[in-house]
Design a protein around this motif. Structure first.
Motif, PDB file in Angstrom:
ATOM      1  N   ILE A  27      39.409  43.597  36.311  1.00 53.60           N
ATOM      2  CA  ILE A  27      40.549  42.693  36.117  1.00 53.60           C
ATOM      3  C   ILE A  27      40.465  42.039  34.745  1.00 53.60           C
ATOM      4  O   ILE A  27      41.464  41.919  34.023  1.00 53.60           O
ATOM      5  N   SER A  28      39.253  41.596  34.381  1.00 56.84           N
ATOM      6  CA  SER A  28      39.059  40.936  33.093  1.00 56.84           C
ATOM      7  C   SER A  28      39.367  41.872  31.930  1.00 56.84           C
ATOM      8  O   SER A  28      39.941  41.460  30.920  1.00 56.84           O
ATOM      9  N   GLU A  29      38.986  43.147  32.077  1.00 54.11           N
ATOM     10  CA  GLU A  29      39.138  44.099  30.981  1.00 54.11           C
ATOM     11  C   GLU A  29      40.510  44.765  30.922  1.00 54.11           C
ATOM     12  O   GLU A  29      41.024  45.042  29.840  1.00 54.11           O
ATOM     13  N   LYS A  30      41.103  45.012  32.114  1.00 55.20           N
ATOM     14  CA  LYS A  30      42.327  45.807  32.152  1.00 55.20           C
ATOM     15  C   LYS A  30      43.484  45.148  32.891  1.00 55.20           C
ATOM     16  O   LYS A  30      44.596  45.688  32.922  1.00 55.20           O
ATOM     17  N   GLY A  31      43.219  43.986  33.520  1.00 57.59           N
ATOM     18  CA  GLY A  31      44.265  43.341  34.317  1.00 57.59           C
ATOM     19  C   GLY A  31      44.292  43.912  35.728  1.00 57.59           C
ATOM     20  O   GLY A  31      43.633  44.910  36.030  1.00 57.59           O
ATOM     21  N   ILE A  32      45.078  43.275  36.581  1.00 60.59           N
ATOM     22  CA  ILE A  32      45.183  43.710  37.969  1.00 60.59           C
ATOM     23  C   ILE A  32      45.652  45.161  38.049  1.00 60.59           C
ATOM     24  O   ILE A  32      45.168  45.945  38.874  1.00 60.59           O
ATOM     25  N   SER A  33      46.579  45.531  37.168  1.00 59.31           N
ATOM     26  CA  SER A  33      47.131  46.886  37.224  1.00 59.31           C
ATOM     27  C   SER A  33      46.090  47.952  36.914  1.00 59.31           C
ATOM     28  O   SER A  33      46.265  49.124  37.244  1.00 59.31           O
ATOM     29  N   ASP A 108      34.563  36.708  31.773  1.00 60.95           N
ATOM     30  CA  ASP A 108      35.338  37.604  32.638  1.00 60.95           C
ATOM     31  C   ASP A 108      35.967  36.842  33.788  1.00 60.95           C
ATOM     32  O   ASP A 108      37.080  37.130  34.211  1.00 60.95           O
ATOM     33  N   VAL A 111      39.055  34.900  32.325  1.00 56.70           N
ATOM     34  CA  VAL A 111      40.186  35.812  32.147  1.00 56.70           C
ATOM     35  C   VAL A 111      40.769  36.181  33.510  1.00 56.70           C
ATOM     36  O   VAL A 111      41.992  36.142  33.728  1.00 56.70           O
ATOM     37  N   ALA A 112      39.880  36.532  34.438  1.00 60.37           N
ATOM     38  CA  ALA A 112      40.335  36.951  35.760  1.00 60.37           C
ATOM     39  C   ALA A 112      41.041  35.815  36.497  1.00 60.37           C
ATOM     40  O   ALA A 112      41.957  36.057  37.286  1.00 60.37           O
ATOM     41  N   GLU A 115      44.648  35.874  35.730  1.00 64.14           N
ATOM     42  CA  GLU A 115      45.208  37.070  36.368  1.00 64.14           C
ATOM     43  C   GLU A 115      45.362  36.822  37.871  1.00 64.14           C
ATOM     44  O   GLU A 115      46.348  37.219  38.493  1.00 64.14           O
ATOM     45  N   PHE A 119      48.525  37.021  40.386  1.00 58.96           N
ATOM     46  CA  PHE A 119      48.408  37.929  41.530  1.00 58.96           C
ATOM     47  C   PHE A 119      48.665  37.168  42.833  1.00 58.96           C
ATOM     48  O   PHE A 119      49.415  37.623  43.698  1.00 58.96           O
TER      49      PHE A 119
END
Length: 207
Positions: A27-33, A108, A111-112, A115, A119
């Protein structure tokens, strides 16, 4: 054998936790998607089949990871509240405690966290956990502000909004001076609320 069954259960718990931690990292690196069974398993260093074994669906895995991370943040906030609400805690250290909490928060997770907020806004079953984090943060702020004699109910919400805003900017555009700026902003905010409460307690023309 009971001992073997216990060992299997323990290995299962460890692997499940690896997957939950990996979800937060993805999630931190790429997002929920960016969360997929394959991506999470690769990050956790386990077979892809493990992700489908422990969780009924991708949404289930994300929800479990998000919920667990939120619970960890609430616990960190409760520990912070214990520190700032001690009778012997100097009021002047209040801002320092908040800055240290933000500085030591894993990047992380920070960032998460944002997100997760987005979400959870689409997942009613997680909204209560988001509310727990917000309320816990406000409780810590309220405890700290009371040390400065500030009882205005709007003050704690303002402190939380200020900290979250700086945290979000710190994620988007990292800069070493941001924590210094936040420290100064929090001091200015608390001084402002002290002055406001003093003015409101005085004669009407003092406002």
């Amino acid at each position: 054998m009971p001992g073997e069954n216990r060992a299997v259960r323990e290995r299962g718990k460890v692997r499940r936790q690896l997957l939950l931690d990996a979800v937060i990292q993805v999630i931190s690196e790429k997002g929920i998607s960016g969360v997929t069974h394959r991506a999470v398993a690769a990050t956790a260093g386990v077979p892809t089949s493990s992700a489908t074994y422990f969780f009924d669906s991708l949404d289930h895995m994300i929800a479990e990871a998000v919920g667990a991370a939120m619970d960890q943040e609430v616990e960190r906030l409760r520990q912070l509240q214990d520190i700032v609400s001690r009778d012997d805690a100097p009021a002047s250290r209040m801002v320092d405690h908040f800055i240290e909490h933000l500085r030591t928060s894993p990047d992380d997770h920070t960032v998460a966290q944002f997100e997760m907020y987005l979400f959870a806004s689409r997942r009613p079953e997680l909204q209560a956990r988001v509310a727990d984090i917000v309320h816990a943060t406000k409780d810590v702020a309220a405890s700290a502000l009371r040390l400065r004699g500030i009882t205005d109910s709007a003050a704690s919400a303002t402190v939380v909004a200020l900290i979250d805003g700086f945290a979000l900017h710190r994620i988007a555009v990292p800069a070493p001076e941001q924590l210094v700026s936040l420290h100064r902003a929090l001091r200015a905010l608390t001084i402002g609320f002290v002055a406001l409460e003093s003015a409101e307690a005085g004669p009407p023309d003092a406002l």
